[in-house]
Design an enzyme around this catalytic site. Sequence first.
Site, short mmCIF file in Angstrom:
data_model
loop_
_atom_site.label_atom_id
_atom_site.label_comp_id
_atom_site.label_asym_id
_atom_site.label_seq_id
_atom_site.Cartn_x
_atom_site.Cartn_y
_atom_site.Cartn_z
N GLY A 46 0.85 -1.20 0.00
CA GLY A 46 0.00 0.00 0.00
C GLY A 46 0.87 1.23 0.00
O GLY A 46 2.06 1.18 0.36
N GLN A 51 2.76 10.09 1.38
CA GLN A 51 4.07 9.46 1.57
C GLN A 51 5.06 9.78 0.44
O GLN A 51 6.26 9.54 0.59
CB GLN A 51 3.92 7.94 1.68
CG GLN A 51 3.16 7.49 2.94
CD GLN A 51 3.02 6.00 3.01
OE1 GLN A 51 2.08 5.44 2.43
NE2 GLN A 51 3.92 5.33 3.68
N CYS A 94 5.50 0.32 8.24
CA CYS A 94 5.15 1.50 7.46
C CYS A 94 6.37 1.93 6.65
O CYS A 94 7.48 2.05 7.20
CB CYS A 94 4.71 2.64 8.37
SG CYS A 94 4.20 4.12 7.47
N LEU A 95 6.16 2.17 5.37
CA LEU A 95 7.30 2.55 4.51
C LEU A 95 7.87 3.91 4.91
O LEU A 95 8.98 4.24 4.55
CB LEU A 95 6.85 2.56 3.05
CG LEU A 95 6.42 1.19 2.49
CD1 LEU A 95 5.88 1.34 1.08
CD2 LEU A 95 7.54 0.17 2.55
N HIS A 136 -4.93 1.39 7.20
CA HIS A 136 -3.60 1.97 7.37
C HIS A 136 -3.40 3.16 6.41
O HIS A 136 -2.91 4.23 6.81
CB HIS A 136 -2.53 0.89 7.09
CG HIS A 136 -1.11 1.37 7.19
ND1 HIS A 136 -0.26 0.98 8.19
CD2 HIS A 136 -0.39 2.21 6.40
CE1 HIS A 136 0.92 1.57 8.03
NE2 HIS A 136 0.86 2.32 6.94
N GLU A 137 -3.81 2.97 5.15
CA GLU A 137 -3.59 4.03 4.15
C GLU A 137 -4.51 5.23 4.39
O GLU A 137 -4.08 6.38 4.23
CB GLU A 137 -3.80 3.49 2.74
CG GLU A 137 -2.88 2.34 2.34
CD GLU A 137 -1.41 2.58 2.63
OE1 GLU A 137 -0.70 1.59 2.84
OE2 GLU A 137 -0.97 3.76 2.67
N HIS A 140 -3.10 7.44 6.88
CA HIS A 140 -2.11 8.35 6.31
C HIS A 140 -2.76 9.62 5.76
O HIS A 140 -2.23 10.71 5.92
CB HIS A 140 -1.32 7.67 5.17
CG HIS A 140 -0.12 6.88 5.61
ND1 HIS A 140 0.94 7.43 6.28
CD2 HIS A 140 0.19 5.59 5.46
CE1 HIS A 140 1.85 6.49 6.53
NE2 HIS A 140 1.41 5.36 6.04
O1 K2U Z 1 1.54 2.71 3.88
C1 K2U Z 1 2.60 2.10 4.00
O2 K2U Z 1 3.53 2.50 4.70
C2 K2U Z 1 2.73 0.73 3.34
C3 K2U Z 1 2.39 -0.30 4.36
C4 K2U Z 1 0.99 -0.75 4.16
C5 K2U Z 1 0.55 -1.74 5.20
C6 K2U Z 1 1.07 -1.77 6.48
C7 K2U Z 1 0.61 -2.72 7.39
C8 K2U Z 1 -0.37 -3.61 7.03
C9 K2U Z 1 -0.87 -3.55 5.76
C10 K2U Z 1 -0.42 -2.62 4.84
C11 K2U Z 1 3.38 -1.45 4.39
O3 K2U Z 1 4.62 -1.01 4.81
S1 K2U Z 1 3.63 -2.26 2.94
C12 K2U Z 1 4.77 -3.49 3.56
C13 K2U Z 1 4.02 -4.73 3.96
C14 K2U Z 1 4.19 -5.83 3.17
C15 K2U Z 1 3.47 -6.97 3.46
C16 K2U Z 1 2.59 -7.01 4.53
C17 K2U Z 1 2.44 -5.90 5.32
C18 K2U Z 1 3.17 -4.74 5.05
ZN ZN Z 2 2.40 3.54 6.27
#
Ligand code: K2U
Ligand code: ZN
Length: 173
Positions: A46, A51, A94-95, A136-137, A140
């Site tokens: 996501g 971001q 979270c990225l 989560h998104e 943000h």
């Molecule tokens: O928005 C972001 O920072 C991307 C997030 C999205 C996300 C976080 C937690 C749970 C679901 C989605 C992630 O960093 S993307 C990395 C990731 C990969 C596989 C599973 C969970 C998170």
């Molecule tokens: Zn995030």
Amino acid sequence: MSKLPIIILPAPLLRAKSAPIERVDDDVRRLAADMLETMYAAPGIGLAAIQVGVQRRLLVLDVSEKEDEQNPLVMINPEIVKLGDELVPYEEGCLSIPDVRVEIERPSSLTVRFIDREGRPQQLDADGLLATAIQHEIDHLDGRLIIDFLSRLKRDMIVRRFKKQARLDSEST
Ligand code: K2U
Ligand code: ZN
């Protein structure tokens, strides 16, 4: 398409509330495409426009499990209209906050309304990882981060660590 830099803590912009998109035009579609490329490269499942420094209510997702299968979702002005009663914990990353994991309990299912890339209104029922990612998104888009689910003490410790790292990075450039 191009990969965009992902802004990380303690960038103040991550706390901004993003503005609704008035018109779905080619600029919005190009931004969505660049966000998808950025998300896949991270890698992530996501990404919200804030971001990559764009304060507009746009997010992209792809929770498809298979390596060789892409199922991208683009949501413009997303709104959660129904949340399930059951809560489910998930250790979220979270990225924008690298190497931090927070266990967060969220509703395991939801219904979300949004505008798609063609400007059409859509409604989607989601559960599992997709429901978690949507919440989560959308957090943000409202300036909310996973560290907000921690105690004040833990949150401040993490922010202090990222502020120190940002100082060190700026001194070394
Ligand atoms: O928005 C972001 O920072 C991307 C997030 C999205 C996300 C976080 C937690 C749970 C679901 C989605 C992630 O960093 S993307 C990395 C990731 C990969 C596989 C599973 C969970 C998170
Ligand atoms: Zn995030």
